[in-house]
Design an enzyme around this catalytic site. Sequence first.
Site, PDB file in Angstrom:
ATOM      1  N   CYS A 190       0.832  -1.208   0.000  1.00 31.63           N
ATOM      2  CA  CYS A 190       0.000   0.000   0.000  1.00 31.63           C
ATOM      3  C   CYS A 190       0.868   1.261   0.000  1.00 31.63           C
ATOM      4  O   CYS A 190       1.674   1.478   0.911  1.00 31.63           O
ATOM      5  CB  CYS A 190      -0.922  -0.022   1.215  1.00 31.63           C
ATOM      6  SG  CYS A 190      -1.771   1.535   1.530  1.00 31.63           S
ATOM      7  N   CYS A 223       0.175   3.588   2.981  1.00 35.41           N
ATOM      8  CA  CYS A 223       0.777   3.050   4.207  1.00 35.41           C
ATOM      9  C   CYS A 223       2.264   3.397   4.274  1.00 35.41           C
ATOM     10  O   CYS A 223       2.784   3.755   5.340  1.00 35.41           O
ATOM     11  CB  CYS A 223       0.592   1.534   4.267  1.00 35.41           C
ATOM     12  SG  CYS A 223      -1.129   0.983   4.227  1.00 35.41           S
TER      13      CYS A 223
END
Length: 240
Positions: free
Chosen positions: A61, A64
């Site tokens: 991600c 993230c």
Amino acid sequence: MLGGAMRAVFLALVFCVLFVAQDGAEGRVIELGEDNFEQLTQAATGATTGDWFVKFYAPWCGHCKRMASAWENLGEELLGEINVAEVNAEKNKALAHRFKIKGFPTLLYFHQGTMYKFRGKRNVETMAEFARYIAEHRTGPKDVDSVPVPAEASLLDANAAVYERMIVTLRKEPLKAALAALAGVLVGAGAVYAVFRPRDTIPEVPAAQKDRRDTAATKKKEDKVNAEKGATIPESKKTK
């Protein structure tokens, strides 16, 4: 000579400072997984280990990755006040299923059997303010979603997570999934037929082969009886 000694002392002090800083940084963000989540957080039973601010993330991600340093700094900011942790949702799918994680990163705050979902800006100041508000007021801000912490995942929930992954595979690779399902059906059908097929479809031993087997068995029995009686077979009856 004195200059060399001073330089050595200075380097030793720098090393000590770096060591202490690194040692203090360890444990700022706690790594949680299926093996220790409930034990450490006690989220479902009403925490006795304090409040927990947990990030659910996936290694691939991009969001993230961009907030990773902010989350580390948040752990340092709240150290000694609130537990800051993270869960790799890709490795801990049962936890992701339990908390209905649909996107990354998902930030959940756990306080005495209730969890609050953070939707604000992902900077240290905003996240710390959110966490401290709940810790102080024992409830979340008015615009924050809150729900009871779901019970710890059961075997049924774990199986549901497996079925969910199977459905995802079916959607992504329908041909592969269909062939696998067809192979399973054919194997199962073959096993059922082998057990319940009609007796008249079972191939029989040919008569000539059956006679040879019976003759050989009879001769073997006769030889055994003669051997036990100590009898000998006459030369005239031996096979030439």
